[in-house]
Write a protein that holds these residues in place. Structure first.
Motif, PDB file in Angstrom:
ATOM      1  N   PHE A  52       0.854  -1.179   0.000  1.00  0.00           N
ATOM      2  CA  PHE A  52       0.000   0.000   0.000  1.00  0.00           C
ATOM      3  C   PHE A  52       0.895   1.235   0.000  1.00  0.00           C
ATOM      4  O   PHE A  52       2.120   1.135   0.145  1.00  0.00           O
ATOM      5  N   TRP A  66       0.010  -4.043   7.683  1.00  0.00           N
ATOM      6  CA  TRP A  66      -1.415  -4.201   7.367  1.00  0.00           C
ATOM      7  C   TRP A  66      -2.251  -3.755   8.566  1.00  0.00           C
ATOM      8  O   TRP A  66      -3.296  -3.121   8.406  1.00  0.00           O
ATOM      9  N   VAL A 126      -9.118   4.924   3.227  1.00  0.00           N
ATOM     10  CA  VAL A 126      -8.388   3.838   2.553  1.00  0.00           C
ATOM     11  C   VAL A 126      -9.156   3.474   1.281  1.00  0.00           C
ATOM     12  O   VAL A 126     -10.377   3.331   1.306  1.00  0.00           O
ATOM     13  N   VAL A 168      -9.310   0.811  -2.139  1.00  0.00           N
ATOM     14  CA  VAL A 168      -8.857  -0.452  -2.737  1.00  0.00           C
ATOM     15  C   VAL A 168      -9.908  -0.851  -3.772  1.00  0.00           C
ATOM     16  O   VAL A 168     -11.041  -0.366  -3.720  1.00  0.00           O
ATOM     17  N   LEU A 179      -5.176  -9.163  -2.933  1.00  0.00           N
ATOM     18  CA  LEU A 179      -5.260  -8.752  -1.521  1.00  0.00           C
ATOM     19  C   LEU A 179      -6.074  -9.783  -0.729  1.00  0.00           C
ATOM     20  O   LEU A 179      -5.651 -10.240   0.332  1.00  0.00           O
ATOM     21  N   ILE A 194      -4.395   0.814  -1.442  1.00  0.00           N
ATOM     22  CA  ILE A 194      -3.811  -0.540  -1.523  1.00  0.00           C
ATOM     23  C   ILE A 194      -3.708  -0.879  -3.005  1.00  0.00           C
ATOM     24  O   ILE A 194      -4.697  -0.763  -3.746  1.00  0.00           O
ATOM     25  N   THR A 224       3.666 -10.006   2.605  1.00  0.00           N
ATOM     26  CA  THR A 224       2.645  -9.691   1.603  1.00  0.00           C
ATOM     27  C   THR A 224       2.652 -10.688   0.449  1.00  0.00           C
ATOM     28  O   THR A 224       3.580 -11.492   0.317  1.00  0.00           O
TER      29      THR A 224
END
Ligand code: PLP
Length: 336
Positions: A128, A146, A158, A160, A172, A219, A244
């Motif tokens: 991210f 995270w 945020v 995504v 993700l 993200i 990740t």
């Protein structure tokens, strides 16, 4: 804006192009890179390319819907999971390129796991980023993990994509489940939902929104965030401290392709260093799959990132992908 645009380039004279025929490509990377590949292939071969850019899950849905009368010949780019699912569902065909011997092991493994139906063309890690100016002006601690992006100070800050359309967002979902286990992983995604301002269609959209100051955290694939940093946006790229996931961007030939020979011609060409270095020229900083393609200096170094042992076969399987996406729709997306 990015999704669904159709571009037919015709730099060659109509006569030359017609002599070499046509190619219909569904392209899963950033529009700029899709266009650059289209132009270069047309110049190189005289084949006239009709290109459509869509997110990974959208290409899959389209290829499936068109299976009885396929429109596309080649599907180039985008995360490997829908390519794997398409392979399993018989929507794409086996092909062994003479270039296979030049590829990284991870690219060949993708091909083997799909029973020769999809091949790795690049790799890149998920992460991210955050807008450094917004973090500072709002007194938000710099997120490194995270866990840090669940904080109350990031409510509605945020962004995504939606994993149904976006390969980035599916990566993700599969990453969090592998990293935390399914129960804790879904708890995490539900908590994250409280901070999400928008589930976008395309995976790279959050990186752009971050650059414009429309969201504090985005993200995305780290290489897509690097593109914004190269363009001087006030963004910091983060490889999350817990570890990740990563992608193996893939390429497949569509079953029933009307221009099969040109699809193979494109496939072989796309695995060459000359074609793969077009990525960095179009500001896409993945790690290319041909061992001789220079790795762009800007590409996040996979060896320095804590990567999980991503199970591409499992998370690209038709059953698991469908199951996880419907669970996410039922338990996360529609929460208030
Ligand atoms: N853009 C780039 C440069 C990518 O590497 C990828 C993934 O392969 C994507 C976009 C994915 O797009 P989406 O998440 O919209 O499917």
């Amino acid at each position: 804006m990015l999704a669904g645009t159709v571009t037919a380039f015709s730099f060659m004279s109509a006569g030359t192009a017609q002599a070499q025929g046509a190619l219909v490509m569904y392209c899963g990377v950033q529009e700029e890179w899709c266009r650059a590949m289209t132009t270069a292939f047309e110049r190189e071969t005289g084949v006239k390319v009709s290109m459509t850019r869509k997110s990974a899950g959208e290409v899959f849905a389209q290829v499936k819907a068109e299976a009885a009368n396929p429109r596309a010949d080649i599907w180039w780019g985008g995360t490997g999971d829908p390519h794997m699912q398409a392979a399993e569902e018989g929507l794409t065909v086996e092909y062994k390129s003479p270039k296979m011997g030049e590829l990284q092991d991870w690219a060949v493994r993708q091909w083997e796991q799909s029973k020769n139906r999809t091949v790795g063309i690049y790799s890149g890690a998920l992460g991210f980023g955050y807008n450094t100016e917004l973090v500072k002006s709002n007194g938000i601690p710099e997120p490194k993990c995270w866990a840090d992006i669940l904080g109350a100070k990031l409510k509605d800050e945020v962004q995504v994509a939606d994993p149904n359309s976006s390969g980035t967002a599916y990566t993700l979902l599969a990453t969090i489940v592998q990293l935390m286990g399914e129960d804790k992983g879904f708890e995490y995604l539900k908590s994250l939902h409280k901070n999400v301002n928008q589930y976008t269609k395309s995976g790279a959209a959050p990186a752009k929104a971050m650059a414009l100051g429309e969201t504090t955290v985005g993200i995305a694939f780290m290489h897509d965030i690097v593109t914004m940093v190269v363009d001087k946006a006030p963004i910091k790229v983060v490889a999350p401290c817990e570890g990740t996931g990563f992608e193996i961007g893939s390429m497949s030939i569509i079953k029933g392709a009307k221009n099969l020979d040109n699809a193979k011609k494109f496939y072989d060409w796309a695995l060459t260093p000359a074609a793969q270095k077009i990525g960095a020229e179009a500001k896409s900083y993945q790690v290319p799959s041909n061992k001789s393609t220079p790795v762009p200096a800007e590409a996040p170094k996979l060896s320095e990132i804590k990567l999980i042992n991503f199970d591409f076969a499992k998370y690209g399987s038709s059953e698991e992908r469908k199951r996880l996406l419907s669970k996410w729709d039922a338990e996360v997306k529609n929460l208030p």
